[in-house]
Write a protein that holds these residues in place. Sequence first.
Motif, PDB file in Angstrom:
ATOM      1  N   GLN A   1      13.686   0.685   4.200  1.00 29.47           N
ATOM      2  CA  GLN A   1      14.005   0.034   5.473  1.00 29.47           C
ATOM      3  C   GLN A   1      13.968   1.014   6.649  1.00 29.47           C
ATOM      4  N   SER A   2      14.060   2.304   6.354  1.00 28.80           N
ATOM      5  CA  SER A   2      14.084   3.308   7.414  1.00 28.80           C
ATOM      6  C   SER A   2      12.699   3.496   8.020  1.00 28.80           C
ATOM      7  N   PRO A   3      12.600   3.601   9.338  1.00 25.47           N
ATOM      8  CA  PRO A   3      11.288   3.883   9.949  1.00 25.47           C
ATOM      9  C   PRO A   3      10.730   5.240   9.546  1.00 25.47           C
ATOM     10  N   LEU A   4      11.591   6.143   9.077  1.00 23.33           N
ATOM     11  CA  LEU A   4      11.137   7.470   8.653  1.00 23.33           C
ATOM     12  C   LEU A   4      10.615   7.468   7.220  1.00 23.33           C
ATOM     13  N   LYS A   5      10.899   6.416   6.442  1.00 22.83           N
ATOM     14  CA  LYS A   5      10.489   6.350   5.029  1.00 22.83           C
ATOM     15  C   LYS A   5      10.835   7.652   4.298  1.00 22.83           C
ATOM     16  N   PRO A   6      12.112   8.032   4.293  1.00 23.22           N
ATOM     17  CA  PRO A   6      12.462   9.318   3.675  1.00 23.22           C
ATOM     18  C   PRO A   6      12.274   9.285   2.164  1.00 23.22           C
TER      19      PRO A   6
ATOM     20  N   PRO B   1       2.900  -7.284  -3.970  1.00 19.55           N
ATOM     21  CA  PRO B   1       4.157  -6.812  -4.567  1.00 19.55           C
ATOM     22  C   PRO B   1       5.081  -6.201  -3.515  1.00 19.55           C
ATOM     23  N   PHE B   2       6.349  -6.216  -3.830  1.00 20.48           N
ATOM     24  CA  PHE B   2       7.348  -5.611  -2.953  1.00 20.48           C
ATOM     25  C   PHE B   2       6.989  -4.139  -2.741  1.00 20.48           C
ATOM     26  N   TYR B   3       7.176  -3.655  -1.519  1.00 23.43           N
ATOM     27  CA  TYR B   3       6.925  -2.267  -1.096  1.00 23.43           C
ATOM     28  C   TYR B   3       5.454  -1.955  -0.825  1.00 23.43           C
ATOM     29  N   TRP B   4       4.514  -2.818  -1.186  1.00 16.00           N
ATOM     30  CA  TRP B   4       3.110  -2.529  -0.887  1.00 16.00           C
ATOM     31  C   TRP B   4       2.807  -2.766   0.584  1.00 16.00           C
ATOM     32  N   GLN B   5       1.918  -1.935   1.120  1.00  7.60           N
ATOM     33  CA  GLN B   5       1.394  -2.149   2.468  1.00  7.60           C
ATOM     34  C   GLN B   5       0.009  -1.527   2.553  1.00  7.60           C
ATOM     35  N   LYS B   6      -0.797  -2.033   3.490  1.00  7.16           N
ATOM     36  CA  LYS B   6      -2.145  -1.500   3.694  1.00  7.16           C
ATOM     37  C   LYS B   6      -2.120  -0.405   4.763  1.00  7.16           C
ATOM     38  N   ARG B   7      -2.799   0.720   4.480  1.00 14.36           N
ATOM     39  CA  ARG B   7      -2.997   1.798   5.439  1.00 14.36           C
ATOM     40  C   ARG B   7      -4.474   2.133   5.449  1.00 14.36           C
ATOM     41  N   ASP B   8      -5.118   1.873   6.570  1.00 13.51           N
ATOM     42  CA  ASP B   8      -6.552   2.159   6.700  1.00 13.51           C
ATOM     43  C   ASP B   8      -7.342   1.545   5.547  1.00 13.51           C
ATOM     44  N   GLY B   9      -6.971   0.306   5.199  1.00  8.43           N
ATOM     45  CA  GLY B   9      -7.689  -0.422   4.167  1.00  8.43           C
ATOM     46  C   GLY B   9      -7.315  -0.073   2.740  1.00  8.43           C
ATOM     47  N   GLU B  10      -6.359   0.853   2.547  1.00 10.41           N
ATOM     48  CA  GLU B  10      -5.941   1.249   1.204  1.00 10.41           C
ATOM     49  C   GLU B  10      -4.496   0.834   0.963  1.00 10.41           C
ATOM     50  N   TRP B  11      -4.185   0.501  -0.294  1.00 10.13           N
ATOM     51  CA  TRP B  11      -2.824   0.117  -0.639  1.00 10.13           C
ATOM     52  C   TRP B  11      -1.943   1.353  -0.814  1.00 10.13           C
ATOM     53  N   TRP B  12      -0.788   1.294  -0.167  1.00  9.84           N
ATOM     54  CA  TRP B  12       0.257   2.292  -0.330  1.00  9.84           C
ATOM     55  C   TRP B  12       1.535   1.583  -0.778  1.00  9.84           C
ATOM     56  N   THR B  13       2.470   2.354  -1.363  1.00 15.67           N
ATOM     57  CA  THR B  13       3.745   1.780  -1.776  1.00 15.67           C
ATOM     58  C   THR B  13       4.863   2.776  -1.536  1.00 15.67           C
ATOM     59  N   MET B  14       6.057   2.268  -1.316  1.00 13.45           N
ATOM     60  CA  MET B  14       7.229   3.131  -1.179  1.00 13.45           C
ATOM     61  C   MET B  14       7.744   3.479  -2.568  1.00 13.45           C
ATOM     62  N   THR B  15       8.077   4.762  -2.767  1.00 13.15           N
ATOM     63  CA  THR B  15       8.619   5.230  -4.046  1.00 13.15           C
ATOM     64  C   THR B  15       9.841   6.099  -3.766  1.00 13.15           C
ATOM     65  N   LEU B  16      10.523   6.504  -4.811  1.00 12.73           N
ATOM     66  CA  LEU B  16      11.656   7.415  -4.654  1.00 12.73           C
ATOM     67  C   LEU B  16      11.210   8.804  -4.222  1.00 12.73           C
ATOM     68  N   ARG B  17       9.924   9.060  -4.234  1.00 14.05           N
ATOM     69  CA  ARG B  17       9.353  10.292  -3.693  1.00 14.05           C
ATOM     70  C   ARG B  17       8.588  10.023  -2.399  1.00 14.05           C
ATOM     71  N   GLY B  18       9.026   8.987  -1.674  1.00 13.59           N
ATOM     72  CA  GLY B  18       8.414   8.655  -0.399  1.00 13.59           C
ATOM     73  C   GLY B  18       7.207   7.756  -0.559  1.00 13.59           C
ATOM     74  N   ALA B  19       6.554   7.441   0.557  1.00 13.16           N
ATOM     75  CA  ALA B  19       5.367   6.586   0.533  1.00 13.16           C
ATOM     76  C   ALA B  19       4.222   7.301  -0.173  1.00 13.16           C
ATOM     77  N   GLN B  20       3.543   6.581  -1.069  1.00 11.50           N
ATOM     78  CA  GLN B  20       2.474   7.164  -1.876  1.00 11.50           C
ATOM     79  C   GLN B  20       1.336   6.151  -2.006  1.00 11.50           C
ATOM     80  N   PRO B  21       0.097   6.612  -2.191  1.00 11.66           N
ATOM     81  CA  PRO B  21      -0.980   5.672  -2.490  1.00 11.66           C
ATOM     82  C   PRO B  21      -0.711   4.967  -3.816  1.00 11.66           C
ATOM     83  N   VAL B  22      -1.102   3.698  -3.897  1.00 14.39           N
ATOM     84  CA  VAL B  22      -0.953   2.951  -5.140  1.00 14.39           C
ATOM     85  C   VAL B  22      -1.980   3.459  -6.151  1.00 14.39           C
ATOM     86  N   ASP B  23      -1.499   3.845  -7.325  1.00 14.59           N
ATOM     87  CA  ASP B  23      -2.388   4.281  -8.406  1.00 14.59           C
ATOM     88  C   ASP B  23      -2.875   3.028  -9.137  1.00 14.59           C
ATOM     89  N   PRO B  24      -4.161   2.706  -9.070  1.00 20.10           N
ATOM     90  CA  PRO B  24      -4.632   1.470  -9.705  1.00 20.10           C
ATOM     91  C   PRO B  24      -4.460   1.456 -11.220  1.00 20.10           C
TER      92      PRO B  24
END
Length: 421
Positions: A160-165, A260-283
């Motif tokens: 929920q944080s704009p900083l995505k810590p 899915p929850f936490y997924w979002q598109k960045r420059d056409g690629e799927w990213w997700t929030m993790t406990l290690r911060g925002a990361q690309p989705v590993d297909p």
Amino acid sequence: MAPLSRPLTEASPVADRYRHVRATSRDLGAPLSDADATVQSMPDASPAKWHLAHTTWFFETMVLKPHLPDYEVFDESFNYLFNSYYETIGERQPRPRRGMITRPHLDTVFAYRDHVDAAVETLLDRAASPDVAELVELGCHHEQQHQELLLTDILHLFDQSPLKPAYRDPQPLGIAEDPGEARFISFDGGIVEIGHGGGSFAFDCEGPRHEALLEPYGLADRLVTNGEFMAFIEDGAYANPLLWLSAGWADILANKWDKPFYWQKRDGEWWTMTLRGAQPVDPNAPVTHLSYFEADAFATWAGKRLPSEFEWENAAAGLSMDGNFAGSGRLRPKPAAPGEGLRQMFGDVWEWTRSPFSPYPRFKPVEGAVGEYNGKFMCGQFVLRGGSCATPEGHIRATYRNFFPPDARWQFSGLRLAEDV
């Protein structure tokens, strides 16, 4: 929560288990500031401070107050602040307002833990009865449940944080090797034994052990991947009402689910929030943070179905419980390793089953306040099996029954496909 299936003796390692579990919780809270540990991100989540205090309150209330005559309560107000839903014990802070507990400070919560830990050690040093040792072990397993909830709730908060810590060092992981096409392993039907058989700890909802009739079935040898779920999205599945249960379709319309929850598109690629911060989705990693409705719709789209919890348990019986659990430090689902037979049955993601959470034949809650734990929730929930990347080691069994409402998405929940044979 249930009593142990066998009495503990003085030689049981309950004291060592207690110290390990309590130290693990302290380590989980260590990266958090008081503000991190106080905020409640949604009614279904609880602040980390509350998890750390509630598990301590459990030992104080269920173990120390009844069994240590000279015990001095740390703070009488904590009985209201940190009771969860034990109606027989008294009133409590409403769950959706746990984030209003700005005091005590996190440091005070850790002092509370130290106070209770010292008293539990004293009690165990006095050659506590098997009943007391049983309660302590019960409290340890209860605390391990809250360790997982602390992690999933912090993930939701930080998203929920704009900083995505990042909760832990935002170590990027490379894209793993493609696990290959899922293969289905066949199982004979017939009458099988289901449920915990005794001899070690189990929660009450895992028993009594009983017979169940299974038709022949097949179970996928691995979990459904992110890449496979991307194909589901790209095929317009979130816009196809024919794939969805009615209540699930209503949630799509009301909440605008389309991924899915936490997924979002960045420059056409799927990213997700993790406990290690925002990361690309590993297909090639298992898809997670799905509701029951999404898992069921994917299975329908794939021409398969979800397994029943009895099918899952029958397939898992006798398998090694090694897996990607919280202690690995990865804190993200891991792609399936090459191999034969069933893979990823334990760890990575909780697996939705098609089974409602209901009592087994002859089930009876235990007497007293600890009997308020599982039985009262046997309505409107679905069973998940296998544990996740946030589940503590030593806390999972083939008979373990987790449960959540079908619209829950913030847990590490995914799926494995099943088929009729």
